[in-house]
Design an enzyme around this catalytic site. Structure first.
Site, PDB file in Angstrom:
ATOM      1  N   ASP A 159       0.843  -1.201   0.000  1.00 15.76           N
ATOM      2  CA  ASP A 159       0.000   0.000   0.000  1.00 15.76           C
ATOM      3  C   ASP A 159       0.881   1.255   0.000  1.00 15.76           C
ATOM      4  OD1 ASP A 159      -2.362  -1.709   0.440  1.00 15.76           O
ATOM      5  OD2 ASP A 159      -1.435  -2.022   2.390  1.00 15.76           O
ATOM      6  N   HIS A 187      -4.670  -3.377   6.524  1.00 17.67           N
ATOM      7  CA  HIS A 187      -4.452  -3.634   5.094  1.00 17.67           C
ATOM      8  C   HIS A 187      -5.791  -4.091   4.512  1.00 17.67           C
ATOM      9  CE1 HIS A 187      -3.039  -5.034   1.280  1.00 17.67           C
ATOM     10  NE2 HIS A 187      -3.543  -6.223   1.530  1.00 17.67           N
TER      11      HIS A 187
HETATM   12  P1  NAI Z   1      -2.188 -18.339  -3.959  1.00 17.40           P
HETATM   13  O1  NAI Z   1      -3.550 -18.909  -3.763  1.00 17.40           O
HETATM   14  O2  NAI Z   1      -1.576 -18.303  -5.313  1.00 17.40           O
HETATM   15  O3  NAI Z   1      -1.166 -19.123  -3.021  1.00 17.40           O
HETATM   16  C1  NAI Z   1      -1.433 -19.414  -1.691  1.00 17.40           C
HETATM   17  C2  NAI Z   1      -0.691 -20.696  -1.358  1.00 17.40           C
HETATM   18  O4  NAI Z   1      -0.814 -20.924   0.043  1.00 17.40           O
HETATM   19  C3  NAI Z   1      -1.221 -21.934  -2.066  1.00 17.40           C
HETATM   20  O5  NAI Z   1      -0.163 -22.579  -2.761  1.00 17.40           O
HETATM   21  C4  NAI Z   1      -1.750 -22.785  -0.920  1.00 17.40           C
HETATM   22  O6  NAI Z   1      -1.573 -24.180  -1.163  1.00 17.40           O
HETATM   23  C5  NAI Z   1      -0.890 -22.295   0.235  1.00 17.40           C
HETATM   24  N1  NAI Z   1      -1.437 -22.616   1.553  1.00 17.40           N
HETATM   25  C6  NAI Z   1      -2.737 -22.637   1.961  1.00 17.40           C
HETATM   26  N2  NAI Z   1      -2.822 -23.015   3.234  1.00 17.40           N
HETATM   27  C7  NAI Z   1      -1.572 -23.236   3.671  1.00 17.40           C
HETATM   28  C8  NAI Z   1      -1.014 -23.661   4.907  1.00 17.40           C
HETATM   29  N3  NAI Z   1      -1.810 -23.955   5.948  1.00 17.40           N
HETATM   30  N4  NAI Z   1       0.320 -23.764   4.990  1.00 17.40           N
HETATM   31  C9  NAI Z   1       1.113 -23.506   3.948  1.00 17.40           C
HETATM   32  N5  NAI Z   1       0.646 -23.110   2.735  1.00 17.40           N
HETATM   33  C10 NAI Z   1      -0.673 -22.972   2.621  1.00 17.40           C
HETATM   34  O7  NAI Z   1      -2.238 -16.894  -3.306  1.00 17.40           O
HETATM   35  P2  NAI Z   1      -1.226 -15.672  -3.516  1.00 17.40           P
HETATM   36  O8  NAI Z   1      -1.643 -14.871  -4.677  1.00 17.40           O
HETATM   37  O9  NAI Z   1       0.164 -16.186  -3.466  1.00 17.40           O
HETATM   38  O10 NAI Z   1      -1.552 -14.793  -2.225  1.00 17.40           O
HETATM   39  C11 NAI Z   1      -1.276 -15.267  -0.932  1.00 17.40           C
HETATM   40  C12 NAI Z   1      -1.935 -14.378   0.105  1.00 17.40           C
HETATM   41  O11 NAI Z   1      -1.379 -13.078   0.078  1.00 17.40           O
HETATM   42  C13 NAI Z   1      -3.440 -14.193  -0.071  1.00 17.40           C
HETATM   43  O12 NAI Z   1      -4.051 -14.290   1.206  1.00 17.40           O
HETATM   44  C14 NAI Z   1      -3.556 -12.776  -0.580  1.00 17.40           C
HETATM   45  O13 NAI Z   1      -4.799 -12.203  -0.244  1.00 17.40           O
HETATM   46  C15 NAI Z   1      -2.435 -12.123   0.173  1.00 17.40           C
HETATM   47  N6  NAI Z   1      -1.966 -10.838  -0.351  1.00 17.40           N
HETATM   48  C16 NAI Z   1      -1.607  -9.859   0.571  1.00 17.40           C
HETATM   49  C17 NAI Z   1      -1.142  -8.629   0.164  1.00 17.40           C
HETATM   50  C18 NAI Z   1      -0.772  -7.586   1.167  1.00 17.40           C
HETATM   51  O14 NAI Z   1      -0.472  -6.471   0.736  1.00 17.40           O
HETATM   52  N7  NAI Z   1      -0.748  -7.829   2.468  1.00 17.40           N
HETATM   53  C19 NAI Z   1      -1.024  -8.337  -1.270  1.00 17.40           C
HETATM   54  C20 NAI Z   1      -1.385  -9.405  -2.144  1.00 17.40           C
HETATM   55  C21 NAI Z   1      -1.846 -10.621  -1.687  1.00 17.40           C
END
Ligand code: NAI
Length: 328
Positions: A159, A187
């Site tokens: 952000d 966030h």
């Molecule tokens: P994604 O769905 O591509 O990857 C998430 C991964 O986490 C998957 O491979 C899944 O198998 C794994 N996962 C689920 N439960 C798990 C567990 N208990 N232990 C280990 N791994 C586990 O999602 P992406 O795009 O990589 O985003 C990840 C997170 O980041 C989302 O929650 C998204 O909302 C968040 N995010 C936060 C931002 C911020 O500024 N704080 C910015 C962009 C995304």
């Protein structure tokens, strides 16, 4: 070079993981003289995908990469960990109520917090990226009573970076000329990007802009809703920019903020600026020697006060909800 620093990445097979791991292994997280050992935590069905990413890491022949371990067991993933990047989370799916979302994430972040408590290195630093990031960080922190609370942080650096570029574009300046920008609060869409203390080439940003209507109607919503705009345009959520912000967050935490500048990090509140103690809320912070402190003494005008309060209220509601669910 000394002993490798252990860096654990959860959700390693996800899209942020794919953008993040190569940056870490190339030395951008901790510095070009710091070897790293990566620990990838994934759920069992995604272990094979994580192994594929590890093969690609091998194929980069990064001189600083001392090894890659892959596991679906948090107790193994956080064993001796110095830096933990908690990226994997349960996304909100159609028809899911907030309570269900928080409960599902509690099932992830509570055991991970406990594993960090029991197995991580004494100097552990935690960054939560997975949403709802602030409240997931609170859940993990509450499950780790033996770890100093301030080691648990959540990411608002994306952000912050988004706000820097919007401001630079509006004023025809470069991002490197902008200092002292702040993201306050959660966030989420209620976050508040504050330019009233920011400087552009040494001049007060709010005075340079001199347009409160633009701030209220353009700047703040553009920054706060940028994630949705990326999904709309790209057909997938921000990944490379989120990974970049995670690298920035940890790099700044470890290596310090520049003289006269600060950054934005969501951290456990000490009660500063009227944010209830213990809430993990974004603040202006300076960092040095691996620790951070909240910038004190900023005057908060009425425009800022109402917006900070609204975002903090949302955080308090999320905290109350996870407390009601017995997650903290
Ligand atoms: P994604 O769905 O591509 O990857 C998430 C991964 O986490 C998957 O491979 C899944 O198998 C794994 N996962 C689920 N439960 C798990 C567990 N208990 N232990 C280990 N791994 C586990 O999602 P992406 O795009 O990589 O985003 C990840 C997170 O980041 C989302 O929650 C998204 O909302 C968040 N995010 C936060 C931002 C911020 O500024 N704080 C910015 C962009 C995304």
């Amino acid at each position: 070079p000394g002993a490798p620093v252990n860096v654990t990445v959860t959700g390693a097979a996800g899209q942020i993981g794919y953008a993040l791991l190569f940056r870490i292994a190339s030395g951008q997280l901790l510095g070009q003289d710091v070897p790293v050992r990566l620990r990838l935590l994934e759920i069992t069905p995604a272990l094979s995908a994580a192994a594929g990413t590890a093969m690609e890491l091998d194929d980069c022949a990064f001189p600083l990469l001392a090894g890659v371990d892959i596991t679906d067991d948090p107790n193994v993933a956080f064993d001796g960990t110095n830096v933990a990047l908690l990226v994997g989370a349960r996304p909100r799916t159609k028809g899911m109520e907030r309570g269900d979302l928080l409960e599902a994430n509690g099932g992830i972040f509570k055991p991970q917090g406990r594993a960090i408590n029991d197995h991580a290195a004494d100097d552990i630093k935690v960054l939560v990226v997975g949403n709802p990031a602030n409240t997931n960080a609170l859940i993990a922190q509450a499950a780790a009573p033996d770890v100093p609370a301030e080691r648990f942080t959540a990411m608002t650096r994306l952000d912050h970076n988004r706000a820097l570029t919007q401001l630079a574009k509006k004023t025809g300046s470069s991002v490197s000329e902008i200092r002292r920008l702040t993201i306050w609060g959660n966030h989420s869409a209620t976050q508040y990007p504050d330019v009233f203390h920011a400087e552009i080439a040494g001049r007060n940003a709010a005075e340079v802009i001199d347009d409160e209507k633009w701030l209220a109607d353009e700047f703040i919503p553009t920054v706060a809703k940028r994630g949705a705009a990326i999904i709309e345009a790209r057909g997938a959520s921000s990944a490379a920019s989120a990974a970049n912000a995670a690298v920035d967050h940890v790099h700044t935490w470890v290596n310090g903020t520049a003289e006269g500048d600060w950054t934005s990090m969501a951290i456990p509140s000490d009660g500063s600026y009227g944010v209830p103690e213990g809430l993990i809320s974004s603040f202006p912070v300076t960092t040095a020697g691996g620790s951070y402190s909240i910038v004190q003494g900023l005057e908060i005008n009425e425009f800022s006060r109402t917006r900070i309060d609204a975002s903090v209220k949302e955080l308090a509601e999320e905290r109350d909800a996870v407390r009601g669910l017995g997650l903290i």
